[in-house]
Design a protein around this motif. Structure first.
Motif, PDB file in Angstrom:
ATOM      1  N   VAL A 261       0.732  -1.294  -0.249  1.00 31.42           N
ATOM      2  CA  VAL A 261      -0.145  -0.164   0.010  1.00 31.42           C
ATOM      3  C   VAL A 261       0.786   1.338   0.172  1.00 31.42           C
ATOM      4  O   VAL A 261       0.565   2.040  -0.719  1.00 31.42           O
ATOM      5  N   GLU A 262       1.867   1.482   0.797  1.00 35.18           N
ATOM      6  CA  GLU A 262       2.689   2.540   0.929  1.00 35.18           C
ATOM      7  C   GLU A 262       3.409   2.587  -0.534  1.00 35.18           C
ATOM      8  O   GLU A 262       3.696   3.907  -0.995  1.00 35.18           O
ATOM      9  N   ARG A 263       3.707   1.719  -1.184  1.00 35.65           N
ATOM     10  CA  ARG A 263       4.578   1.926  -2.432  1.00 35.65           C
ATOM     11  C   ARG A 263       3.542   2.561  -3.526  1.00 35.65           C
ATOM     12  O   ARG A 263       3.781   3.585  -4.191  1.00 35.65           O
ATOM     13  N   PHE A 264       2.223   2.114  -3.233  1.00 34.17           N
ATOM     14  CA  PHE A 264       1.218   2.594  -4.199  1.00 34.17           C
ATOM     15  C   PHE A 264       1.017   3.952  -3.725  1.00 34.17           C
ATOM     16  O   PHE A 264       0.688   4.811  -4.781  1.00 34.17           O
ATOM     17  N   GLN A 265       0.951   4.360  -2.642  1.00 32.04           N
ATOM     18  CA  GLN A 265       0.714   5.599  -2.170  1.00 32.04           C
ATOM     19  C   GLN A 265       1.620   6.674  -2.928  1.00 32.04           C
ATOM     20  O   GLN A 265       1.844   7.674  -3.227  1.00 32.04           O
ATOM     21  N   LEU A 266       3.089   6.074  -2.511  1.00 37.39           N
ATOM     22  CA  LEU A 266       4.207   7.143  -3.178  1.00 37.39           C
ATOM     23  C   LEU A 266       3.928   7.270  -4.860  1.00 37.39           C
ATOM     24  O   LEU A 266       4.365   8.153  -5.275  1.00 37.39           O
ATOM     25  N   MET A 267       3.492   6.023  -5.565  1.00 36.68           N
ATOM     26  CA  MET A 267       3.642   6.056  -6.733  1.00 36.68           C
ATOM     27  C   MET A 267       2.332   7.012  -7.530  1.00 36.68           C
ATOM     28  O   MET A 267       2.614   7.646  -8.367  1.00 36.68           O
ATOM     29  N   ASN A 268       1.127   6.956  -6.555  1.00 36.03           N
ATOM     30  CA  ASN A 268       0.131   7.493  -7.331  1.00 36.03           C
ATOM     31  C   ASN A 268      -0.825   8.640  -6.399  1.00 36.03           C
ATOM     32  O   ASN A 268      -1.414   9.376  -6.863  1.00 36.03           O
ATOM     33  N   VAL A 269      -0.623   8.443  -5.094  1.00 40.73           N
ATOM     34  CA  VAL A 269      -1.173   9.299  -4.386  1.00 40.73           C
ATOM     35  C   VAL A 269      -0.339  10.598  -3.830  1.00 40.73           C
ATOM     36  O   VAL A 269       0.732  10.180  -3.599  1.00 40.73           O
ATOM     37  N   ARG A 270      -0.597  11.795  -3.837  1.00 43.47           N
ATOM     38  CA  ARG A 270       0.301  12.806  -3.553  1.00 43.47           C
ATOM     39  C   ARG A 270       0.051  12.994  -2.187  1.00 43.47           C
ATOM     40  O   ARG A 270      -0.769  13.523  -1.723  1.00 43.47           O
ATOM     41  N   VAL A 271       0.836  12.256  -1.259  1.00 43.04           N
ATOM     42  CA  VAL A 271       0.918  12.330   0.168  1.00 43.04           C
ATOM     43  C   VAL A 271       2.115  13.278   0.744  1.00 43.04           C
ATOM     44  O   VAL A 271       2.350  13.482   1.845  1.00 43.04           O
ATOM     45  N   LEU A 272       3.144  13.493  -0.182  1.00 43.31           N
ATOM     46  CA  LEU A 272       4.454  13.772   0.213  1.00 43.31           C
ATOM     47  C   LEU A 272       4.704  15.581  -0.325  1.00 43.31           C
ATOM     48  O   LEU A 272       4.886  15.590  -1.234  1.00 43.31           O
ATOM     49  N   PRO A 273       3.996  16.350   0.366  1.00 40.58           N
ATOM     50  CA  PRO A 273       3.863  17.684  -0.422  1.00 40.58           C
ATOM     51  C   PRO A 273       5.150  18.221  -0.768  1.00 40.58           C
ATOM     52  O   PRO A 273       5.100  19.075  -1.776  1.00 40.58           O
ATOM     53  N   ASP A 274       6.281  18.029  -0.315  1.00 35.54           N
ATOM     54  CA  ASP A 274       7.488  18.503  -0.589  1.00 35.54           C
ATOM     55  C   ASP A 274       8.387  17.683  -1.470  1.00 35.54           C
ATOM     56  O   ASP A 274       9.569  17.746  -1.407  1.00 35.54           O
ATOM     57  N   PHE A 275       7.655  16.626  -1.922  1.00 29.00           N
ATOM     58  CA  PHE A 275       8.563  15.716  -2.883  1.00 29.00           C
ATOM     59  C   PHE A 275       7.787  16.002  -4.385  1.00 29.00           C
ATOM     60  O   PHE A 275       6.603  15.504  -4.508  1.00 29.00           O
ATOM     61  N   THR A 276       8.739  16.022  -5.299  1.00 33.34           N
ATOM     62  CA  THR A 276       8.126  16.104  -6.531  1.00 33.34           C
ATOM     63  C   THR A 276       9.262  15.274  -7.586  1.00 33.34           C
ATOM     64  O   THR A 276      10.399  15.516  -7.441  1.00 33.34           O
ATOM     65  N   PRO A 277       8.864  14.111  -8.307  1.00 39.14           N
ATOM     66  CA  PRO A 277       9.526  13.206  -8.729  1.00 39.14           C
ATOM     67  C   PRO A 277      10.616  13.939  -9.816  1.00 39.14           C
ATOM     68  O   PRO A 277       9.854  15.083 -10.680  1.00 39.14           O
ATOM     69  N   SER A 278      11.820  13.776  -9.985  1.00 37.54           N
ATOM     70  CA  SER A 278      12.628  14.159 -10.832  1.00 37.54           C
ATOM     71  C   SER A 278      12.152  13.737 -12.353  1.00 37.54           C
ATOM     72  O   SER A 278      11.571  12.635 -12.394  1.00 37.54           O
ATOM     73  N   ALA A 279      12.748  14.114 -13.389  1.00 40.25           N
ATOM     74  CA  ALA A 279      12.350  13.890 -14.831  1.00 40.25           C
ATOM     75  C   ALA A 279      12.791  12.333 -14.770  1.00 40.25           C
ATOM     76  O   ALA A 279      12.160  11.603 -15.465  1.00 40.25           O
ATOM     77  N   ASP A 280      13.990  11.991 -14.491  1.00 38.05           N
ATOM     78  CA  ASP A 280      14.509  10.539 -14.523  1.00 38.05           C
ATOM     79  C   ASP A 280      13.518   9.605 -13.915  1.00 38.05           C
ATOM     80  O   ASP A 280      13.307   8.452 -14.276  1.00 38.05           O
ATOM     81  N   ALA A 281      13.119  10.138 -12.681  1.00 35.79           N
ATOM     82  CA  ALA A 281      12.337   9.127 -11.912  1.00 35.79           C
ATOM     83  C   ALA A 281      10.962   8.964 -12.508  1.00 35.79           C
ATOM     84  O   ALA A 281       9.984   7.927 -12.203  1.00 35.79           O
ATOM     85  N   TYR A 282      10.627  10.109 -13.327  1.00 37.53           N
ATOM     86  CA  TYR A 282       8.950  10.058 -13.782  1.00 37.53           C
ATOM     87  C   TYR A 282       8.967   9.313 -14.975  1.00 37.53           C
ATOM     88  O   TYR A 282       7.773   8.746 -15.265  1.00 37.53           O
ATOM     89  N   ARG A 283       9.983   9.062 -15.660  1.00 32.13           N
ATOM     90  CA  ARG A 283       9.834   8.417 -16.810  1.00 32.13           C
ATOM     91  C   ARG A 283       9.551   6.980 -17.108  1.00 32.13           C
ATOM     92  O   ARG A 283       8.559   6.650 -17.698  1.00 32.13           O
ATOM     93  N   PRO A 284       9.968   6.190 -15.817  1.00 31.87           N
ATOM     94  CA  PRO A 284       9.176   4.917 -15.926  1.00 31.87           C
ATOM     95  C   PRO A 284       7.907   4.862 -15.775  1.00 31.87           C
ATOM     96  O   PRO A 284       6.995   4.014 -16.256  1.00 31.87           O
ATOM     97  N   ALA A 285       7.396   5.761 -14.972  1.00 33.68           N
ATOM     98  CA  ALA A 285       6.016   5.968 -14.523  1.00 33.68           C
ATOM     99  C   ALA A 285       5.173   6.278 -16.155  1.00 33.68           C
ATOM    100  O   ALA A 285       4.267   5.401 -16.285  1.00 33.68           O
ATOM    101  N   VAL A 286       5.705   7.075 -16.870  1.00 33.01           N
ATOM    102  CA  VAL A 286       5.109   7.491 -18.089  1.00 33.01           C
ATOM    103  C   VAL A 286       5.052   6.190 -19.072  1.00 33.01           C
ATOM    104  O   VAL A 286       4.012   5.628 -19.636  1.00 33.01           O
ATOM    105  N   ASP A 287       6.191   5.392 -19.045  1.00 36.86           N
ATOM    106  CA  ASP A 287       6.449   4.318 -19.678  1.00 36.86           C
ATOM    107  C   ASP A 287       5.555   3.149 -19.386  1.00 36.86           C
ATOM    108  O   ASP A 287       4.770   2.633 -20.187  1.00 36.86           O
ATOM    109  N   CYS A 288       5.304   3.068 -18.223  1.00 33.68           N
ATOM    110  CA  CYS A 288       4.201   1.954 -17.702  1.00 33.68           C
ATOM    111  C   CYS A 288       2.970   2.391 -18.010  1.00 33.68           C
ATOM    112  O   CYS A 288       2.336   1.262 -18.434  1.00 33.68           O
ATOM    113  N   ILE A 289       2.578   3.412 -17.747  1.00 34.09           N
ATOM    114  CA  ILE A 289       1.008   3.952 -18.285  1.00 34.09           C
ATOM    115  C   ILE A 289       0.865   3.687 -20.097  1.00 34.09           C
ATOM    116  O   ILE A 289      -0.030   3.301 -20.116  1.00 34.09           O
ATOM    117  N   GLU A 290       1.909   4.140 -20.331  1.00 35.81           N
ATOM    118  CA  GLU A 290       1.716   3.975 -21.890  1.00 35.81           C
ATOM    119  C   GLU A 290       1.935   2.572 -22.263  1.00 35.81           C
ATOM    120  O   GLU A 290       0.996   2.207 -23.406  1.00 35.81           O
TER     121      GLU A 290
END
Lengths: 222, 222
Positions: free
Chosen positions: B109-138
């Motif tokens: 569950v915690e992993r899913f929250q990090l992936m999908n739910v915005r629960v960390l106000p002062d964390f924004t994924p870097s472009a490098d970290a965001y790429r796998p997310a886009v790839d997976c959705i695509e």
DNA sequence: GTCTATACACCGATAGAC
DNA sequence: GTCTATCGGTGTATAGAC
């Protein structure tokens, strides 16, 4: 008795400052995230020193608890108001119910997280605070039930569909309406699956009314 | 050159401890909630003092960032594996895709929250970290597209439906299968709405296989 | 690369004067 | 009921020895 009026005034005043504290707490939560609530910030906003809050709430979690109950109570009020002048036609009514909850949730992301997402590991709502939550969900079940959709499984699917549109909207388009615009289509899909008769409407390019419901809000918004 | 082998060994070792740290971080996140991650706890688990972590990660958010990217990369691998031996029939395949993501999300569950739910106000994924997310959705979009469902609106509805079943399962029945059991029915509903031909199957009381996919996991679980 | 030591800020909560 | 003062604890991050 001569003490009673004073007693009433005191209780009234006490309840008023309790509400002041809660209002300030919501402000802080909206600004720092629901988990970023701190007693310091709350105290500053109400013009107190942090320890003074303990005269009104036993702990930080007691504040969360009151917020949780208040959020669900407000949700119930909001939806009752919205459904009072909702269309009577089943499919349009289903859409109205969904949009009512959708808009309530979208007006305050942090509130919705406190209500529905478990983001505070060491907070569990008390029985008193949990009751409005159950009441609100059961009221929703009743609305759906009145349309002839009575199976538990169907209501579970309905809540899931609604929660999903909300979740996607909040996560991927928090200031837009990309998923909100899909609500009518989604509800038609659900109505078909639940065996709701199509009727003359089928709710095509109907003009839904988020604005009206949103305007008569009590005024808590980012 | 005589320095190269040593250079390789060092880089290898360095990457290994980096992974050790990340594994420890996941453990802490699962125990204290994703927002409850602390460098102290991570350091203790990996047998270091907190400051030593800074030899491997520039900051706490850098750890979150690596976790975010890793979670989506793992998700991609998981789904690729699951879809390799998924049924070919369109509706069954749609169900298999949904269950693959559903089960991946529910195992942590915690992993899913990090992936999908915005629960960390002062964390924004870097472009490098965001790429796998886009790839997976695509990749998910491609799977759905192969079945003949190509409209963006339909894919948005699909992701919302899936996200909603997940959200309800996590919030209201985290250790059960109340909403997971609705996935086949939900997917049929969606397939009907998206105009997917019914075929001979209609995926009635089909036996889905969460266990097999779950067993060939790399082993991260609560 | 890991350590000790430490800076610096923040938190929730309590004690006791007024 | 509100205040001051404070306790005991948390956290991230840096400096510098080894």
């Amino acid at each position: 008795m001569i003490g009673t009026p004073n007693r009433d005034r005191q209780a009234e005043r006490r309840e008023a400052t309790r509400q002041e504290i809660l209002t300030a707490a919501w402000d802080v939560a909206r600004q720092n995230g629901i988990a970023g609530l701190t007693l310091r910030e709350v105290a500053v906003r109400v013009g107190m020193r942090p320890p003074s809050l303990y005269s009104h709430f036993a702990s930080k979690n007691a504040i969360y608890d009151a917020m949780f109950g208040q959020a669900w109570q407000d949700c119930m009020d909001w939806m009752t108001r919205a459904m009072a002048d909702a269309p009577r036609a089943p499919r349009a009514r289903l859409v109205a119910l969904a949009l009512a909850f959708f808009d309530y949730a979208m007006t305050d992301v942090e509130r919705f997280q406190l209500m529905n997402v478990r983001v505070l590991p060491d907070f569990t709502p008390s029985a008193d605070a949990y009751r409005p939550a159950v009441d609100c969900i059961e009221a929703g079940r009743a609305y759906v039930s009145e349309l002839g959709i009575t199976r538990d499984e169907d209501f579970d699917l309905y809540t899931a569909l609604l929660a999903g549109l909300l979740s996607q909207q909040q996560a991927n388009d928090p200031h837009g309406t990309r998923w909100r615009d899909l609500v009518p289509k989604a509800m038609d899909m659900f109505a078909d699956a639940a065996g709701l008769p199509a009727g003359p409407e089928k709710s095509g390019p109907r003009r839904s009314r988020p604005t009206k419901a949103a305007r008569q809000n009590s005024g808590r918004k980012s």
